[in-house]
Design a protein around this motif. Structure first.
Motif, PDB file in Angstrom:
ATOM      1  N   HIS A  46       0.842  -1.195   0.000  1.00  0.00           N
ATOM      2  CA  HIS A  46       0.000   0.000   0.000  1.00  0.00           C
ATOM      3  C   HIS A  46       0.879   1.247   0.000  1.00  0.00           C
ATOM      4  O   HIS A  46       2.082   1.173   0.227  1.00  0.00           O
ATOM      5  CB  HIS A  46      -0.931   0.006   1.212  1.00  0.00           C
ATOM      6  CG  HIS A  46      -0.200   0.113   2.501  1.00  0.00           C
ATOM      7  ND1 HIS A  46       0.362  -0.971   3.137  1.00  0.00           N
ATOM      8  CD2 HIS A  46       0.097   1.188   3.289  1.00  0.00           C
ATOM      9  CE1 HIS A  46       0.959  -0.586   4.241  1.00  0.00           C
ATOM     10  NE2 HIS A  46       0.831   0.734   4.363  1.00  0.00           N
ATOM     11  N   VAL A  47       0.241   2.366  -0.239  1.00  0.00           N
ATOM     12  CA  VAL A  47       0.869   3.678  -0.145  1.00  0.00           C
ATOM     13  C   VAL A  47       0.126   4.408   0.965  1.00  0.00           C
ATOM     14  O   VAL A  47      -1.062   4.717   0.822  1.00  0.00           O
ATOM     15  CB  VAL A  47       0.738   4.456  -1.477  1.00  0.00           C
ATOM     16  CG1 VAL A  47       1.368   5.837  -1.358  1.00  0.00           C
ATOM     17  CG2 VAL A  47       1.352   3.657  -2.628  1.00  0.00           C
ATOM     18  N   SER A  48       0.803   4.640   2.080  1.00  0.00           N
ATOM     19  CA  SER A  48       0.150   5.321   3.205  1.00  0.00           C
ATOM     20  C   SER A  48      -0.161   6.765   2.842  1.00  0.00           C
ATOM     21  O   SER A  48       0.652   7.449   2.229  1.00  0.00           O
ATOM     22  CB  SER A  48       1.058   5.302   4.437  1.00  0.00           C
ATOM     23  OG  SER A  48       1.270   3.984   4.865  1.00  0.00           O
ATOM     24  N   LEU A  49      -1.331   7.202   3.263  1.00  0.00           N
ATOM     25  CA  LEU A  49      -1.732   8.595   3.061  1.00  0.00           C
ATOM     26  C   LEU A  49      -1.836   9.260   4.429  1.00  0.00           C
ATOM     27  O   LEU A  49      -0.838   9.478   5.084  1.00  0.00           O
ATOM     28  CB  LEU A  49      -3.051   8.668   2.291  1.00  0.00           C
ATOM     29  CG  LEU A  49      -3.013   8.194   0.837  1.00  0.00           C
ATOM     30  CD1 LEU A  49      -4.418   8.076   0.255  1.00  0.00           C
ATOM     31  CD2 LEU A  49      -2.166   9.128  -0.009  1.00  0.00           C
ATOM     32  N   ASN A  50      -3.023   9.549   4.865  1.00  0.00           N
ATOM     33  CA  ASN A  50      -3.251  10.317   6.086  1.00  0.00           C
ATOM     34  C   ASN A  50      -3.440   9.417   7.299  1.00  0.00           C
ATOM     35  O   ASN A  50      -4.313   8.556   7.294  1.00  0.00           O
ATOM     36  CB  ASN A  50      -4.497  11.190   5.915  1.00  0.00           C
ATOM     37  CG  ASN A  50      -4.423  12.011   4.664  1.00  0.00           C
ATOM     38  OD1 ASN A  50      -4.512  11.458   3.564  1.00  0.00           O
ATOM     39  ND2 ASN A  50      -4.275  13.303   4.798  1.00  0.00           N
ATOM     40  N   PRO A  51      -2.658   9.648   8.352  1.00  0.00           N
ATOM     41  CA  PRO A  51      -2.858   8.877   9.572  1.00  0.00           C
ATOM     42  C   PRO A  51      -4.082   9.375  10.330  1.00  0.00           C
ATOM     43  O   PRO A  51      -4.378  10.565  10.340  1.00  0.00           O
ATOM     44  CB  PRO A  51      -1.583   9.143  10.371  1.00  0.00           C
ATOM     45  CG  PRO A  51      -1.130  10.488   9.908  1.00  0.00           C
ATOM     46  CD  PRO A  51      -1.538  10.587   8.464  1.00  0.00           C
ATOM     47  N   ILE A  52      -4.787   8.454  10.951  1.00  0.00           N
ATOM     48  CA  ILE A  52      -5.924   8.812  11.810  1.00  0.00           C
ATOM     49  C   ILE A  52      -5.498   8.706  13.270  1.00  0.00           C
ATOM     50  O   ILE A  52      -5.830   9.546  14.081  1.00  0.00           O
ATOM     51  CB  ILE A  52      -7.140   7.901  11.534  1.00  0.00           C
ATOM     52  CG1 ILE A  52      -7.575   8.013  10.069  1.00  0.00           C
ATOM     53  CG2 ILE A  52      -8.288   8.233  12.476  1.00  0.00           C
ATOM     54  CD1 ILE A  52      -7.962   9.400   9.618  1.00  0.00           C
ATOM     55  N   GLY A  53      -4.752   7.655  13.612  1.00  0.00           N
ATOM     56  CA  GLY A  53      -4.262   7.538  14.982  1.00  0.00           C
ATOM     57  C   GLY A  53      -3.894   6.130  15.355  1.00  0.00           C
ATOM     58  O   GLY A  53      -4.083   5.187  14.585  1.00  0.00           O
ATOM     59  N   GLU A  54      -3.345   6.019  16.564  1.00  0.00           N
ATOM     60  CA  GLU A  54      -2.990   4.743  17.164  1.00  0.00           C
ATOM     61  C   GLU A  54      -3.804   4.597  18.446  1.00  0.00           C
ATOM     62  O   GLU A  54      -3.916   5.553  19.217  1.00  0.00           O
ATOM     63  CB  GLU A  54      -1.498   4.680  17.476  1.00  0.00           C
ATOM     64  CG  GLU A  54      -0.638   4.754  16.234  1.00  0.00           C
ATOM     65  CD  GLU A  54       0.839   4.607  16.534  1.00  0.00           C
ATOM     66  OE1 GLU A  54       1.194   4.090  17.612  1.00  0.00           O
ATOM     67  OE2 GLU A  54       1.636   5.015  15.681  1.00  0.00           O
ATOM     68  N   PHE A  55      -4.353   3.401  18.662  1.00  0.00           N
ATOM     69  CA  PHE A  55      -5.283   3.183  19.758  1.00  0.00           C
ATOM     70  C   PHE A  55      -4.958   1.891  20.488  1.00  0.00           C
ATOM     71  O   PHE A  55      -4.409   0.958  19.905  1.00  0.00           O
ATOM     72  CB  PHE A  55      -6.716   3.128  19.219  1.00  0.00           C
ATOM     73  CG  PHE A  55      -7.071   4.316  18.365  1.00  0.00           C
ATOM     74  CD1 PHE A  55      -7.631   5.444  18.928  1.00  0.00           C
ATOM     75  CD2 PHE A  55      -6.826   4.312  16.991  1.00  0.00           C
ATOM     76  CE1 PHE A  55      -7.951   6.549  18.155  1.00  0.00           C
ATOM     77  CE2 PHE A  55      -7.139   5.411  16.203  1.00  0.00           C
ATOM     78  CZ  PHE A  55      -7.703   6.538  16.783  1.00  0.00           C
ATOM     79  N   LYS A  56      -5.347   1.834  21.749  1.00  0.00           N
ATOM     80  CA  LYS A  56      -5.131   0.621  22.551  1.00  0.00           C
ATOM     81  C   LYS A  56      -6.147  -0.464  22.209  1.00  0.00           C
ATOM     82  O   LYS A  56      -5.864  -1.644  22.319  1.00  0.00           O
ATOM     83  CB  LYS A  56      -5.197   0.940  24.043  1.00  0.00           C
ATOM     84  CG  LYS A  56      -4.026   1.780  24.504  1.00  0.00           C
ATOM     85  CD  LYS A  56      -4.092   2.024  25.988  1.00  0.00           C
ATOM     86  CE  LYS A  56      -2.879   2.855  26.408  1.00  0.00           C
ATOM     87  NZ  LYS A  56      -2.876   3.158  27.829  1.00  0.00           N
ATOM     88  N   ARG A  57      -7.361  -0.043  21.823  1.00  0.00           N
ATOM     89  CA  ARG A  57      -8.432  -0.979  21.493  1.00  0.00           C
ATOM     90  C   ARG A  57      -8.964  -0.648  20.096  1.00  0.00           C
ATOM     91  O   ARG A  57      -8.777   0.456  19.615  1.00  0.00           O
ATOM     92  CB  ARG A  57      -9.565  -0.846  22.508  1.00  0.00           C
ATOM     93  CG  ARG A  57      -9.221  -1.380  23.884  1.00  0.00           C
ATOM     94  CD  ARG A  57     -10.376  -1.221  24.862  1.00  0.00           C
ATOM     95  NE  ARG A  57     -10.623   0.147  25.317  1.00  0.00           N
ATOM     96  CZ  ARG A  57      -9.812   0.846  26.116  1.00  0.00           C
ATOM     97  NH1 ARG A  57      -8.698   0.316  26.527  1.00  0.00           N
ATOM     98  NH2 ARG A  57     -10.115   2.059  26.492  1.00  0.00           N
ATOM     99  N   PRO A  58      -9.649  -1.581  19.468  1.00  0.00           N
ATOM    100  CA  PRO A  58     -10.232  -1.282  18.157  1.00  0.00           C
ATOM    101  C   PRO A  58     -11.128  -0.042  18.236  1.00  0.00           C
ATOM    102  O   PRO A  58     -12.069  -0.007  19.035  1.00  0.00           O
ATOM    103  CB  PRO A  58     -11.045  -2.533  17.820  1.00  0.00           C
ATOM    104  CG  PRO A  58     -10.404  -3.619  18.616  1.00  0.00           C
ATOM    105  CD  PRO A  58      -9.925  -2.958  19.885  1.00  0.00           C
ATOM    106  N   PRO A  59     -10.860   0.970  17.441  1.00  0.00           N
ATOM    107  CA  PRO A  59     -11.591   2.241  17.531  1.00  0.00           C
ATOM    108  C   PRO A  59     -12.780   2.322  16.585  1.00  0.00           C
ATOM    109  O   PRO A  59     -12.840   3.188  15.715  1.00  0.00           O
ATOM    110  CB  PRO A  59     -10.509   3.251  17.142  1.00  0.00           C
ATOM    111  CG  PRO A  59      -9.695   2.497  16.125  1.00  0.00           C
ATOM    112  CD  PRO A  59      -9.679   1.068  16.588  1.00  0.00           C
TER     113      PRO A  59
END
Length: 181
Positions: A46-59
């Motif tokens: 894949h080609v990464s675009l915009n990050p949304i975030g990193e989370f401890k649990r499925p968001p």
């Protein structure tokens, strides 16, 4: 941002033919540069675009909000082309990537459009981070110098929302957003 194992971001996925071409460019360089690592499976390139975030649990609620924001993105289909292969000096071990020259203009424009839509939904900072569109093929200590290769190109007709689970090798497409026009 909370550091977690659930990572959510927008990306481009190459069609199977382009993924096969990308892996073929790697195979041509493998023996010359003593690369020993296995490449990323074609289905996960894949080609990464915009990050949304990193989370401890499925968001799960974040997925809905991100897809709502993405629905407002206005972009036409475009051709992306990666014509360079080499090791980038980041990470341990560093990544072997494909990247491009003028062939990535459309990726940069799409990134900006997504960033604006995310900002309108309070999901992105005001200041846009500059990106260098690329496709990571693998991570290996072997150093592959920048090499011009036959372009790996495809027409981008959609972008996807990805939920990756670090440490489990999971990479799920949560939503597909078609480009209009």
């Amino acid at each position: 941002m909370v550091r977690g194992k659930h990572v959510v971001y927008f990306a481009l996925q190459p069609p199977p033919e382009a993924a096969a071409q990308a892996l073929a460019r790697f195979e041509a360089a493998r023996a010359r540069h003593r690369v020993s690592a296995k490449p990323t499976p074609a289905a996960r390139l894949h080609v990464s675009l915009n990050p949304i975030g990193e989370f401890k649990r499925p968001p799960t609620p974040v997925f809905d909000k991100a897809l709502e924001a993405a629905a407002a993105v206005e972009a036409r289909p475009f051709v992306v082309a990666f014509n360079r292969l080499g090791t980038w000096p980041s990470g341990d071990p560093p990544p072997l990537v494909l990247w491009g020259d003028e062939g990535v203009i459309g990726v940069n424009a799409l990134y900006t459009s997504i960033q604006r839509a995310l900002r309108r939904h309070d999901m992105a900072p005001r200041r846009e981070v500059e990106i260098v569109p690329h496709m990571t093929l693998l991570y290996d200590r072997a150093q592959v110098p920048e090499t011009v290769v036959e372009p790996v190109a495809w027409t981008v007709r959609e972008f996807v929302l990805v939920h990756a689970v670090h440490g489990e090798g999971r990479y799920d497409v949560v939503g597909r957003i078609p480009l209009s026009g």
